[in-house]
Scaffold this motif. Structure first.
Motif, PDB file in Angstrom:
ATOM      1  N   LEU A  79      -5.146  10.801 -11.305  1.00 54.95           N
ATOM      2  CA  LEU A  79      -4.096   9.933 -12.110  1.00 54.95           C
ATOM      3  C   LEU A  79      -4.851   9.149 -13.178  1.00 54.95           C
ATOM      4  O   LEU A  79      -6.042   8.710 -12.710  1.00 54.95           O
ATOM      5  CB  LEU A  79      -3.301   9.214 -11.226  1.00 54.95           C
ATOM      6  N   GLU A 100      -2.696  -5.070   2.151  1.00 55.20           N
ATOM      7  CA  GLU A 100      -3.530  -5.090   0.843  1.00 55.20           C
ATOM      8  C   GLU A 100      -4.219  -6.279   0.996  1.00 55.20           C
ATOM      9  O   GLU A 100      -5.346  -6.600   0.706  1.00 55.20           O
ATOM     10  CB  GLU A 100      -2.845  -4.907  -0.270  1.00 55.20           C
ATOM     11  N   ARG A 138      -8.078   8.391  -2.726  1.00 56.34           N
ATOM     12  CA  ARG A 138      -7.516   9.594  -2.721  1.00 56.34           C
ATOM     13  C   ARG A 138      -6.246   9.670  -3.363  1.00 56.34           C
ATOM     14  O   ARG A 138      -5.675  10.789  -4.110  1.00 56.34           O
ATOM     15  CB  ARG A 138      -7.254  10.147  -1.021  1.00 56.34           C
ATOM     16  N   ALA A 139      -5.305   8.684  -3.000  1.00 57.46           N
ATOM     17  CA  ALA A 139      -3.945   8.680  -3.577  1.00 57.46           C
ATOM     18  C   ALA A 139      -4.065   8.651  -5.120  1.00 57.46           C
ATOM     19  O   ALA A 139      -3.227   9.328  -5.934  1.00 57.46           O
ATOM     20  CB  ALA A 139      -3.096   7.667  -3.111  1.00 57.46           C
ATOM     21  N   PHE A 147      -8.854   2.341   4.336  1.00 60.60           N
ATOM     22  CA  PHE A 147      -7.975   1.727   3.294  1.00 60.60           C
ATOM     23  C   PHE A 147      -8.600   2.369   1.962  1.00 60.60           C
ATOM     24  O   PHE A 147      -7.650   2.761   1.143  1.00 60.60           O
ATOM     25  CB  PHE A 147      -7.784   0.311   3.374  1.00 60.60           C
ATOM     26  N   ARG A 207      -1.607  12.407   6.667  1.00 61.36           N
ATOM     27  CA  ARG A 207      -0.964  11.866   7.605  1.00 61.36           C
ATOM     28  C   ARG A 207       0.450  12.067   7.446  1.00 61.36           C
ATOM     29  O   ARG A 207       0.985  12.248   6.371  1.00 61.36           O
ATOM     30  CB  ARG A 207      -1.181  10.486   8.084  1.00 61.36           C
ATOM     31  N   THR A 241      -1.939  14.409   0.501  1.00 64.98           N
ATOM     32  CA  THR A 241      -3.095  13.530  -0.047  1.00 64.98           C
ATOM     33  C   THR A 241      -3.724  12.900   1.084  1.00 64.98           C
ATOM     34  O   THR A 241      -4.682  12.409   1.087  1.00 64.98           O
ATOM     35  CB  THR A 241      -2.701  12.864  -1.230  1.00 64.98           C
ATOM     36  N   THR A 242      -2.535  12.387   1.999  1.00 66.03           N
ATOM     37  CA  THR A 242      -3.115  11.403   2.962  1.00 66.03           C
ATOM     38  C   THR A 242      -3.473  12.214   4.302  1.00 66.03           C
ATOM     39  O   THR A 242      -3.829  11.385   5.126  1.00 66.03           O
ATOM     40  CB  THR A 242      -2.208  10.291   3.331  1.00 66.03           C
ATOM     41  N   TRP A 271      -3.048   6.304 -14.911  1.00 66.41           N
ATOM     42  CA  TRP A 271      -2.438   4.976 -14.996  1.00 66.41           C
ATOM     43  C   TRP A 271      -2.445   4.142 -16.273  1.00 66.41           C
ATOM     44  O   TRP A 271      -3.035   3.135 -16.624  1.00 66.41           O
ATOM     45  CB  TRP A 271      -2.976   4.012 -13.940  1.00 66.41           C
ATOM     46  N   TYR A 296       2.270   2.014  -3.201  1.00 65.87           N
ATOM     47  CA  TYR A 296       1.443   2.457  -4.158  1.00 65.87           C
ATOM     48  C   TYR A 296       1.219   4.160  -3.851  1.00 65.87           C
ATOM     49  O   TYR A 296       1.319   4.751  -4.596  1.00 65.87           O
ATOM     50  CB  TYR A 296       0.200   1.719  -3.981  1.00 65.87           C
ATOM     51  N   LEU A 297       1.201   4.638  -2.409  1.00 63.27           N
ATOM     52  CA  LEU A 297       1.150   5.878  -2.281  1.00 63.27           C
ATOM     53  C   LEU A 297       2.461   6.633  -2.638  1.00 63.27           C
ATOM     54  O   LEU A 297       2.223   7.773  -3.442  1.00 63.27           O
ATOM     55  CB  LEU A 297       1.187   6.171  -0.834  1.00 63.27           C
ATOM     56  N   ALA A 333       3.957  10.085  -9.431  1.00 64.49           N
ATOM     57  CA  ALA A 333       3.318  10.467 -10.774  1.00 64.49           C
ATOM     58  C   ALA A 333       2.818  11.608 -10.848  1.00 64.49           C
ATOM     59  O   ALA A 333       2.676  12.438 -11.722  1.00 64.49           O
ATOM     60  CB  ALA A 333       2.362   9.267 -10.919  1.00 64.49           C
ATOM     61  N   ARG A 334       2.131  11.994  -9.655  1.00 64.91           N
ATOM     62  CA  ARG A 334       1.627  13.531  -9.696  1.00 64.91           C
ATOM     63  C   ARG A 334       2.685  14.465  -9.596  1.00 64.91           C
ATOM     64  O   ARG A 334       2.184  15.636 -10.352  1.00 64.91           O
ATOM     65  CB  ARG A 334       0.686  13.246  -8.382  1.00 64.91           C
ATOM     66  N   VAL A 358       4.087   1.958 -13.963  1.00 61.28           N
ATOM     67  CA  VAL A 358       2.502   2.419 -14.094  1.00 61.28           C
ATOM     68  C   VAL A 358       1.832   1.071 -14.348  1.00 61.28           C
ATOM     69  O   VAL A 358       0.731   1.205 -13.683  1.00 61.28           O
ATOM     70  CB  VAL A 358       2.584   3.233 -15.529  1.00 61.28           C
ATOM     71  N   VAL A 374      -0.586   3.297 -19.741  1.00 61.55           N
ATOM     72  CA  VAL A 374       0.948   3.097 -20.245  1.00 61.55           C
ATOM     73  C   VAL A 374       0.764   4.018 -21.498  1.00 61.55           C
ATOM     74  O   VAL A 374      -0.079   3.774 -22.415  1.00 61.55           O
ATOM     75  CB  VAL A 374       0.962   1.717 -20.562  1.00 61.55           C
ATOM     76  N   ALA A 419       1.200  -0.133 -10.549  1.00 58.01           N
ATOM     77  CA  ALA A 419       0.247   0.709  -9.987  1.00 58.01           C
ATOM     78  C   ALA A 419      -1.142   0.533 -10.504  1.00 58.01           C
ATOM     79  O   ALA A 419      -2.038   0.596  -9.531  1.00 58.01           O
ATOM     80  CB  ALA A 419       0.915   2.230  -9.906  1.00 58.01           C
ATOM     81  N   SER A 420      -1.311   0.376 -11.678  1.00 59.55           N
ATOM     82  CA  SER A 420      -2.685   0.165 -12.439  1.00 59.55           C
ATOM     83  C   SER A 420      -3.104  -0.946 -11.929  1.00 59.55           C
ATOM     84  O   SER A 420      -4.144  -1.118 -11.521  1.00 59.55           O
ATOM     85  CB  SER A 420      -2.163   0.310 -13.952  1.00 59.55           C
ATOM     86  N   GLU A 460      -8.268   5.922   1.229  1.00 59.13           N
ATOM     87  CA  GLU A 460      -6.862   6.296   1.115  1.00 59.13           C
ATOM     88  C   GLU A 460      -6.440   5.897  -0.353  1.00 59.13           C
ATOM     89  O   GLU A 460      -5.590   6.812  -0.969  1.00 59.13           O
ATOM     90  CB  GLU A 460      -5.864   5.684   2.131  1.00 59.13           C
ATOM     91  N   VAL A 461      -6.490   4.827  -0.614  1.00 61.47           N
ATOM     92  CA  VAL A 461      -6.225   4.292  -2.034  1.00 61.47           C
ATOM     93  C   VAL A 461      -6.829   5.328  -3.080  1.00 61.47           C
ATOM     94  O   VAL A 461      -6.073   5.775  -4.063  1.00 61.47           O
ATOM     95  CB  VAL A 461      -6.468   2.857  -2.404  1.00 61.47           C
ATOM     96  N   GLU A 498       0.748  -1.123  -0.078  1.00 63.89           N
ATOM     97  CA  GLU A 498      -0.005  -0.055  -0.052  1.00 63.89           C
ATOM     98  C   GLU A 498       0.951   1.336  -0.234  1.00 63.89           C
ATOM     99  O   GLU A 498       0.564   2.442  -0.637  1.00 63.89           O
ATOM    100  CB  GLU A 498      -0.933   0.085   1.150  1.00 63.89           C
ATOM    101  N   ILE A 503       4.384   5.801  -5.332  1.00 64.68           N
ATOM    102  CA  ILE A 503       4.369   5.952  -6.829  1.00 64.68           C
ATOM    103  C   ILE A 503       3.455   6.796  -7.184  1.00 64.68           C
ATOM    104  O   ILE A 503       3.435   7.656  -8.257  1.00 64.68           O
ATOM    105  CB  ILE A 503       4.055   4.340  -7.512  1.00 64.68           C
ATOM    106  N   SER A 504       2.165   6.998  -6.809  1.00 69.49           N
ATOM    107  CA  SER A 504       1.073   7.776  -7.149  1.00 69.49           C
ATOM    108  C   SER A 504       1.599   9.203  -6.756  1.00 69.49           C
ATOM    109  O   SER A 504       1.623  10.186  -7.607  1.00 69.49           O
ATOM    110  CB  SER A 504       0.165   7.690  -6.133  1.00 69.49           C
ATOM    111  N   PHE A 545      -2.592  -2.581  -9.130  1.00 69.73           N
ATOM    112  CA  PHE A 545      -2.935  -2.516  -7.696  1.00 69.73           C
ATOM    113  C   PHE A 545      -4.262  -1.966  -7.701  1.00 69.73           C
ATOM    114  O   PHE A 545      -5.124  -2.524  -6.883  1.00 69.73           O
ATOM    115  CB  PHE A 545      -1.741  -1.657  -7.033  1.00 69.73           C
ATOM    116  N   TYR A 546      -4.372  -0.848  -8.260  1.00 65.98           N
ATOM    117  CA  TYR A 546      -5.540  -0.183  -8.142  1.00 65.98           C
ATOM    118  C   TYR A 546      -6.819  -0.913  -8.656  1.00 65.98           C
ATOM    119  O   TYR A 546      -7.870  -0.998  -8.140  1.00 65.98           O
ATOM    120  CB  TYR A 546      -5.460   1.154  -9.019  1.00 65.98           C
TER     121      TYR A 546
END
Lengths: 103, 103
Positions: free
Chosen positions: B98, B4, B93-94, B87, A35, A32-33, B100, A7-8, A14-15, A81, B102, A84-85, B90-91, A4, A10-11, A87-88
């Motif tokens: 974006l 995850e 939001r992150a 969880f 925290r 973004t989080t 994602w 992922y944060l 990317a941003r 990419v 390629v 991350a993709s 957060e994902v 997780e 990488i995101s 994962f999402y």
DNA sequence: CAATAAGCATCACAATGTAGAACATATGAG
DNA sequence: CTCATATGTTCTACATTGTGATGCTTATTG
């Protein structure tokens, strides 16, 4: 599979795009989080992501600002990419049909 | 923060609802993610989730089917719902902003 | 009672998450 | 020109999660 926090990172990278580097990414994550993200957590993860080929990093040049030390620039690779993709997508799939409301 | 895989397990358990128990949850995970979920991974995670109070489990009664051994029933607690929700949020939001893809 | 089926528990180790101290290098003040 | 301060990164250590393999239980069937 990505973790997780990975992922944060990488995101956030990317941003940040063109001007993504360690400290900036850290701020991005904190914003973004909402925290705090410790220094160690970030760089350790950058190291791991790089060794897995999900990001590429290189040292930039120092700038003419007070404390303007050389930055470690970061770029997300295509492989990054894709991961991350994936994962999402997985999180999204797992959530399909659920509402997550406390009844 | 949840991991995850922990999220996958909670989600699957939530989806199973009334008749969520070890083996069924495992199948549910394999179906939604399209990858195999080992026995050990699952039960170890159930143990951890329970000790964190995110799910509650108890042994059901054995049924009159061949091999119909007592099942370990699972229910997601309110705390579990909150964590899973956090969880997911957060994902999400992150990921905001974006795409994602390629290029 | 032996064979087989369904399900669960345990162990060991790999991968990720996380914090904090130490180190490096730039500018600005005096 | 050197000390204080600011920005950034590296290193080290340990906690938490992820994962597979193996074996144990308890049920039906013949």
């Amino acid at each position: 599979m990505l973790g997780e926090f990975e992922y944060l990172v990488i995101s956030a990278a990317a941003r940040c795009g063109e001007n993504g580097y360690g400290a900036a990414i850290r701020e991005e994550i904190e914003q973004t989080t909402k925290r705090s993200c410790s220094i160690g957590a970030l760089y350790t993860t950058l190291d791991r992501l790089e060794s897995k080929g999900l990001i590429k990093t290189w040292m930039g040049e120092s700038t003419a600002e007070r404390g303007g030390r050389a930055k470690r620039m970061v770029r997300v690779t295509e492989k990054g990419v894709r991961e991350a993709s994936a994962f999402y997508r997985e999180v999204t799939r797992a959530t399909r049909g659920l509402v997550w409301e406390v009844k």
